[in-house]
Motif scaffolding. Structure first.
Motif, PDB file in Angstrom:
ATOM      1  N   ILE A 331       0.864  -1.188   0.000  1.00 53.51           N
ATOM      2  CA  ILE A 331       0.000   0.000   0.000  1.00 53.51           C
ATOM      3  C   ILE A 331       0.896   1.231   0.000  1.00 53.51           C
ATOM      4  N   TRP A 332       0.656   2.134  -0.929  1.00 48.07           N
ATOM      5  CA  TRP A 332       1.489   3.345  -0.969  1.00 48.07           C
ATOM      6  C   TRP A 332       1.239   4.146   0.310  1.00 48.07           C
ATOM      7  N   GLU A 374      -4.263  -0.409  -9.184  1.00 50.24           N
ATOM      8  CA  GLU A 374      -3.737   0.410 -10.274  1.00 50.24           C
ATOM      9  C   GLU A 374      -2.284   0.803 -10.041  1.00 50.24           C
ATOM     10  N   PHE A 375      -1.933   1.116  -8.789  1.00 44.57           N
ATOM     11  CA  PHE A 375      -0.539   1.453  -8.496  1.00 44.57           C
ATOM     12  C   PHE A 375       0.376   0.250  -8.707  1.00 44.57           C
ATOM     13  N   ASN A 514      -8.475   5.039 -17.863  1.00 43.62           N
ATOM     14  CA  ASN A 514      -7.016   5.041 -17.795  1.00 43.62           C
ATOM     15  C   ASN A 514      -6.544   4.817 -16.354  1.00 43.62           C
ATOM     16  N   PRO A 515      -5.529   3.996 -16.156  1.00 39.75           N
ATOM     17  CA  PRO A 515      -5.067   3.696 -14.787  1.00 39.75           C
ATOM     18  C   PRO A 515      -4.418   4.898 -14.123  1.00 39.75           C
ATOM     19  N   HIS A 516      -4.554   4.953 -12.820  1.00 38.10           N
ATOM     20  CA  HIS A 516      -3.862   5.990 -12.051  1.00 38.10           C
ATOM     21  C   HIS A 516      -2.404   5.578 -11.882  1.00 38.10           C
ATOM     22  N   ARG A 517      -1.513   6.535 -12.037  1.00 35.32           N
ATOM     23  CA  ARG A 517      -0.066   6.291 -11.951  1.00 35.32           C
ATOM     24  C   ARG A 517       0.538   7.137 -10.837  1.00 35.32           C
TER      25      ARG A 517
END
Length: 610
Positions: A331-332, A374-375, A514-517
């Motif tokens: 987890i970020w 996504e991350f 679109n994925p989150h980056r």
């Protein structure tokens, strides 16, 4: 001048993680193998505790007679040992000195002592403060002679009578166990603990005849591998022994999750060495001779060669607690300590976090949970380049003349990246002042940035003056990060998407697919851009060893915001030309930092230490 300490094993008992790490970095002859140590150093003050620590680490000793230890002849031997050139710390200058290397240097050393001393920690700290290795006489808690393990005796012929007696005793023991005798009682161990009541016989390196022949034809160890600093070695992104390195990396990750800082550092050094070795390894003996590896890593290679895997890595992968810790660790915004805290609260998956602890999370951690999947997606090089070009365009829209270097794994040559890291700089110092906030606002308005995780403006707040080391505590406080550059850590999403294809008839807004980056935007003044590019490009162990090299070999402190002297704390300019002119570009500035530190330039693709 580097002090000539004997080989030291550091006890982690009663030491905090920060104190332990600081001491590891200070001890030039540190070993992680207590069996080759001459001094066991720690916060130990009673002989009983010293004996307990030695037993815990499976080192068998017999106490040296006090009269013998205190005799003039004995003291003379101690002084002679401390002055032994073969063990000078200049030869073993490493915070993770190779056990194999130390053993090789001990062999043939006439003055090598068969004893081990458990010594109070102040002996080392006061020696460092005094600038000389002090006598141990007033600090020794226990001194013992190492007792070699009893060799296995050849099997003797067994008679029929002896066999019958053995079977009879076995049957009697089985009956006692079935009746619930104390020997039959077992207690479940806590996760992560090791049962040491019955020491496991250490594995032995075995060789076939063909392997012995291979060993006689082993290629010479490259000269650059004789250094303990990975910043002095070429380490490629796809080394010849990549499959074995992946197994070691899995073990290191497990050590990280359980908080084994010593193990993490030891495995990091071994991984960096194996990654820099330019030949495909054939035998375990080939591994054992490499600095930073030794018998432990050699045995793991033997197992890998025989089975195609390492048992410890497989056990870690199948351990249910480690699996949960890894889930949380990914987890970020959650580190290994927080991951263990989540586990200890009884949480076992992301749903538990959302249901039972959502309000206790920081905003950053909540975002990390929300975009967990996504991350975790990798970012191809083409998308890294597209995102970076957009950041540069918005900076130049604010003020023209900005230059940028894409750093991180992308610059090291990875085909896919976990996030995007860019360093922006401008030849005019006024342009980088307070730029980071303006860039973020511009990108937010354009729909590229959906969340700002962290915005740091420490560099602009002090007028972009290079911070002196041990200067104003405001800029050197704990937790301020590994550099003090302005930076924005953000969540990015490409705002361009086919609304008709996602929103049905195209009448509604739909949802952006679109994925989150994860994107990091770092702003550096031109005068320190070389340090910023160097620090943010290089692998983790490369960075660690670069800082260690600067400290021990140059008396400097390095981080991505500049270089300072450890003598007076002043900023050291290595990026300007001989006439004081600024570097013509950011990559030239980086090369000048290498040259100024006395290091051979290593291109980014040779800094893949992990």
């Amino acid at each position: 001048m580097t002090l000539s300490f004997p080989i030291i094993f550091l006890l982690a008992t009663n030491l905090g993680s920060k104190e332990l790490q600081d001491l590891e970095e200070q001890i030039p002859t540190l070993t992680y193998d207590i069996n080759v140590a001459e001094v066991v150093l720690g916060k130990v003050f009673r002989k009983e505790r010293a004996l307990f620590e030695l037993r815990k680490h499976r080192l068998v000793t017999e106490e040296v007679d006090p009269s013998e230890a205190s005799s003039p002849a004995s003291r003379g031997r101690k002084r002679a040992k401390l002055e032994t050139p073969a063990l000078a710390s200049s030869d073993l200058d490493s915070d993770t000195a190779s056990d194999g290397e130390i053993q090789r240097r001990l062999v043939g050393s006439a003055s090598a002592s068969p004893t081990v001393r458990v010594v109070k920690l102040p002996w080392f700290t006061e020696s460092v403060k005094a600038g000389e290795v002090l006598s141990m006489d007033d600090y020794i808690v226990y001194e013992g002679r190492k007792v070699p393990r009893t060799p296995v005796q050849p099997a003797q012929p067994v008679s029929a009578d002896m066999a019958a007696q053995v079977l009879k005793r076995a049957a009697a023991d089985a009956g006692a166990l079935s009746r619930g005798s104390p020997r039959a009682t077992t207690t479940s161990q806590k996760w992560g603990e090791t049962n040491v009541s019955h020491p496991v016989r250490p594995a032995l390196l075995r060789q076939t005849t063909s392997e012995q022949e291979i060993d006689t034809q082993l290629p010479p160890i490259p000269e650059y591998l004789h250094t303990t600093y990975s910043c002095q070695r070429p380490t490629l992104v796809n080394p010849p022994n990549e499959a074995f390195i992946k197994e070691l990396t899995k073990i290191r990750t497990a050590r990280t999750l359980v908080g084994d800082h010593i193990g993490v550092r030891a495995y990091s050094s071994a991984i960096a060495t194996v990654a820099a070795y330019p030949y495909s390894i054939q035998t375990a003996q080939e591994v054992a001779r490499l600095p930073g590896c030794g018998n432990k890593i050699a045995l793991l290679f033997q197992e890998f060669k025989d089975t195609g895997q390492v048992k410890e890595a497989r056990e870690d992968e199948s351990d249910p607690k480690l699996a949960v810790l890894m889930l949380f660790y990914n987890i970020w915004g959650v580190g290994e300590t927080t991951a263990r805290d989540f586990y200890n609260r009884g949480w076992r998956d992301l749903d538990d976090i959302v249901e039972y602890g959502w309000d206790t999370l920081s905003r950053v951690q909540q975002i990390g949970v929300k975009y967990y999947d996504e991350f975790g997606l990798k970012i191809p090089r083409a998308e890294v380049e597209s995102i970076s070009a957009t950041v540069l365009a918005h900076a130049n829209a604010i003020r023209s003349g900005f230059e940028m270097v894409i750093v991180g794994g992308y610059r090291r040559g990875k085909l896919e990246s976990g996030d995007v890291d860019v360093v922006l700089s401008h030849r005019n110092a006024a342009a980088t002042q307070d730029l980071v906030g303006r860039v973020v606002v511009s990108l937010e308005r354009a729909g590229h940035i959906t969340h700002t995780l962290s915005l740091t403006t420490a560099n602009s707040e002090r007028g972009q003056a290079p911070v002196s080391w041990k200067g104003d505590d405001r800029w050197n406080r704990a937790g301020a990060g590994f550099d003090t550059l302005d930076k924005a850590l953000v969540v990015w999403q490409d705002p361009a998407w086919d609304r008709k294809g996602n929103g049905g008839d195209g009448g509604g807004p739909g949802r952006n697919p679109n994925p989150h980056r994860r994107v990091d935007v770092i702003i550096s003044p031109w005068k320190t851009a070389g340090c910023a590019v160097l620090g943010w490009t290089s692998g983790t162990t490369f960075q660690r060893d670069l800082r260690r090299y600067c400290k021990k070999e140059r008396g400097l402190k390095f981080d991505s915001s500049g270089i300072r002297s450890r003598t007076d704390g002043s900023w050291v300019d290595l990026e300007s030309g001989p006439d004081g002119s600024p570097a013509p570009d950011m990559l030239t500035a980086e090369r000048r930092v290498f040259a100024g530190l006395g290091l051979e330039y290593r291109p980014p693709e040779e800094r893949c230490t992990g």
